[in-house]
Scaffold this motif. Structure first.
Motif, PDB file in Angstrom:
ATOM      1  N   LEU A  87     -23.804 -10.202  11.452  1.00 38.70           N
ATOM      2  CA  LEU A  87     -23.099 -11.213  10.668  1.00 38.70           C
ATOM      3  C   LEU A  87     -22.309 -12.108  11.619  1.00 38.70           C
ATOM      4  O   LEU A  87     -21.811 -11.646  12.648  1.00 38.70           O
ATOM      5  N   ARG A  88     -22.185 -13.374  11.249  1.00 39.91           N
ATOM      6  CA  ARG A  88     -21.343 -14.271  12.045  1.00 39.91           C
ATOM      7  C   ARG A  88     -19.883 -14.113  11.643  1.00 39.91           C
ATOM      8  O   ARG A  88     -18.989 -14.085  12.490  1.00 39.91           O
ATOM      9  N   ASN A  89     -19.651 -13.999  10.348  1.00 38.29           N
ATOM     10  CA  ASN A  89     -18.308 -13.791   9.817  1.00 38.29           C
ATOM     11  C   ASN A  89     -18.428 -13.297   8.378  1.00 38.29           C
ATOM     12  O   ASN A  89     -19.534 -13.192   7.835  1.00 38.29           O
ATOM     13  N   LYS A  90     -17.311 -13.005   7.756  1.00 37.69           N
ATOM     14  CA  LYS A  90     -17.319 -12.460   6.398  1.00 37.69           C
ATOM     15  C   LYS A  90     -17.906 -13.427   5.382  1.00 37.69           C
ATOM     16  O   LYS A  90     -18.446 -13.011   4.353  1.00 37.69           O
ATOM     17  N   SER A  91     -17.799 -14.718   5.655  1.00 36.64           N
ATOM     18  CA  SER A  91     -18.296 -15.707   4.698  1.00 36.64           C
ATOM     19  C   SER A  91     -19.820 -15.692   4.587  1.00 36.64           C
ATOM     20  O   SER A  91     -20.382 -16.272   3.654  1.00 36.64           O
ATOM     21  N   ASP A  92     -20.501 -15.029   5.536  1.00 34.65           N
ATOM     22  CA  ASP A  92     -21.958 -14.892   5.450  1.00 34.65           C
ATOM     23  C   ASP A  92     -22.366 -14.001   4.277  1.00 34.65           C
ATOM     24  O   ASP A  92     -23.479 -14.104   3.764  1.00 34.65           O
ATOM     25  N   ILE A  93     -21.468 -13.106   3.871  1.00 35.07           N
ATOM     26  CA  ILE A  93     -21.800 -12.104   2.849  1.00 35.07           C
ATOM     27  C   ILE A  93     -21.870 -12.748   1.465  1.00 35.07           C
ATOM     28  O   ILE A  93     -20.935 -13.412   1.025  1.00 35.07           O
ATOM     29  N   LYS A  94     -22.995 -12.527   0.787  1.00 34.25           N
ATOM     30  CA  LYS A  94     -23.185 -13.059  -0.562  1.00 34.25           C
ATOM     31  C   LYS A  94     -23.038 -11.978  -1.629  1.00 34.25           C
ATOM     32  O   LYS A  94     -22.646 -12.258  -2.760  1.00 34.25           O
ATOM     33  N   THR A  95     -23.355 -10.748  -1.279  1.00 38.62           N
ATOM     34  CA  THR A  95     -23.209  -9.638  -2.218  1.00 38.62           C
ATOM     35  C   THR A  95     -23.204  -8.332  -1.436  1.00 38.62           C
ATOM     36  O   THR A  95     -23.676  -8.285  -0.289  1.00 38.62           O
ATOM     37  N   SER A  96     -22.659  -7.278  -2.042  1.00 41.67           N
ATOM     38  CA  SER A  96     -22.662  -5.970  -1.384  1.00 41.67           C
ATOM     39  C   SER A  96     -22.694  -4.870  -2.433  1.00 41.67           C
ATOM     40  O   SER A  96     -22.232  -5.054  -3.563  1.00 41.67           O
ATOM     41  N   LEU A  97     -23.258  -3.738  -2.043  1.00 45.17           N
ATOM     42  CA  LEU A  97     -23.369  -2.597  -2.954  1.00 45.17           C
ATOM     43  C   LEU A  97     -23.144  -1.311  -2.163  1.00 45.17           C
ATOM     44  O   LEU A  97     -23.947  -0.962  -1.298  1.00 45.17           O
ATOM     45  N   PRO A  98     -22.050  -0.587  -2.433  1.00 46.51           N
ATOM     46  CA  PRO A  98     -21.821   0.698  -1.764  1.00 46.51           C
ATOM     47  C   PRO A  98     -22.540   1.825  -2.503  1.00 46.51           C
ATOM     48  O   PRO A  98     -22.591   1.840  -3.736  1.00 46.51           O
ATOM     49  N   LEU A  99     -23.099   2.757  -1.756  1.00 44.59           N
ATOM     50  CA  LEU A  99     -23.773   3.914  -2.341  1.00 44.59           C
ATOM     51  C   LEU A  99     -23.306   5.176  -1.628  1.00 44.59           C
ATOM     52  O   LEU A  99     -23.198   5.202  -0.401  1.00 44.59           O
TER      53      LEU A  99
END
Length: 257
Positions: free
Chosen positions: A184-196
């Motif tokens: 990742l370049r930074n946190k703003s790259d993240i569009k969605t996340s799912l913890p399992l």
């Protein structure tokens, strides 16, 4: 783990080793629907005989009855693929419960992230032994099939071995690690996340497990119970092994060899 030859180690050091190593250096993967499509393919022809969203509450080995949250079923032969430790606890048998308490395994916490990147990787997965990272492995499902992520987006999972409670700040530590590795370049790259959370993901092969599980399996077989799969046999195995064991268990339950 594959045992390398000295020549292979030297090639690796000199960056000349291009051949794949290990049992999964190459593999098949569904083009659409993710790995779940394999399960859906098996489920389709028998779905009218499958009960979903029903928890097992108790297993009566003497009378051969399984009690669910929504009823009960009497059986002649029972195939169990649930974690062996959990199954033994559900029997209510003091000997089995005592044996179950000695079985050990590690839980895995997996953070799955959908992200935007200017330079998507073509790597399937990477093992990360360096202690400064919280995860031991990261993988990129979008490289298994282009249909695993929307156009212009990529996906990564990061797996953390957990003993006891999951650290409260684990997500932020994982993200920091992915940024440090330049996934990742930074946190703003993240569009969605799912913890399992994956309990009993990796069985610990200690001397207790090696001496206890085979004896338990023999006793359960004598009581009409067949254990199968990675969890049922309390072992490490692949998906292919699980499918084969399921077929063998079904044949055995039906009275075959």
């Amino acid at each position: 783990m594959p045992r390398p030859e000295i020549e292979d180690i030297i090639k690796g050091i000199e960056e000349k080793g291009k051949e794949g190593a290990g049992y999964n250096a190459s593999f098949y993967y569904p083009e659409r629907g993710g790995i779940e499509s394999v399960i859906r393919g098996i489920y389709g022809p028998v779905k009218d005989k499958v009960i979903l969203n029903t928890a097992v509450k108790k297993v009566d080995l003497k009378n051969r009855i399984v009690y669910f949250s929504s009823g009960e079923i009497k059986y002649d032969r029972l195939i169990s693929t649930m974690p062996l430790k959990k199954f033994l606890m559900l029997t209510g048998n003091s000997g089995y419960i005592k044996a179950a308490k000695g079985l050990k395994a590690r839980t895995v916490y997996s953070l799955n992230v959908g992200y935007k990147t200017a330079s998507p990787t073509d790597i399937n997965w990477v093992y990360v032994p360096e202690p400064e990272y919280p995860f031991y492995r990261i993988g990129f499902p979008h490289t298994f099939s282009t249909y695993n992520a929307p156009a212009g987006l990529s996906s990564v999972f990061a797996e953390v071995s957990v003993k006891g409670a999951v650290p409260k700040n684990i997500d932020s530590e994982i993200i920091k690690g992915l940024i440090k590795m330049k996934v990742l370049r930074n946190k703003s790259d993240i569009k969605t996340s799912l913890p399992l959370l994956l309990p009993d993901a990796y069985v610990i092969f200690d001397s207790y497990r090696d001496s206890t599980v085979p004896e338990i399996e023999k006793k359960l077989n004598a009581q009409g119970v067949i254990t199968a799969g990675r969890w049922g046999k309390w072992e490490y195995s692949s998906m292919e092994d699980a499918v084969m064991e399921g077929m063998q268990a079904a044949k055995k339950a039906a009275g075959g060899a």
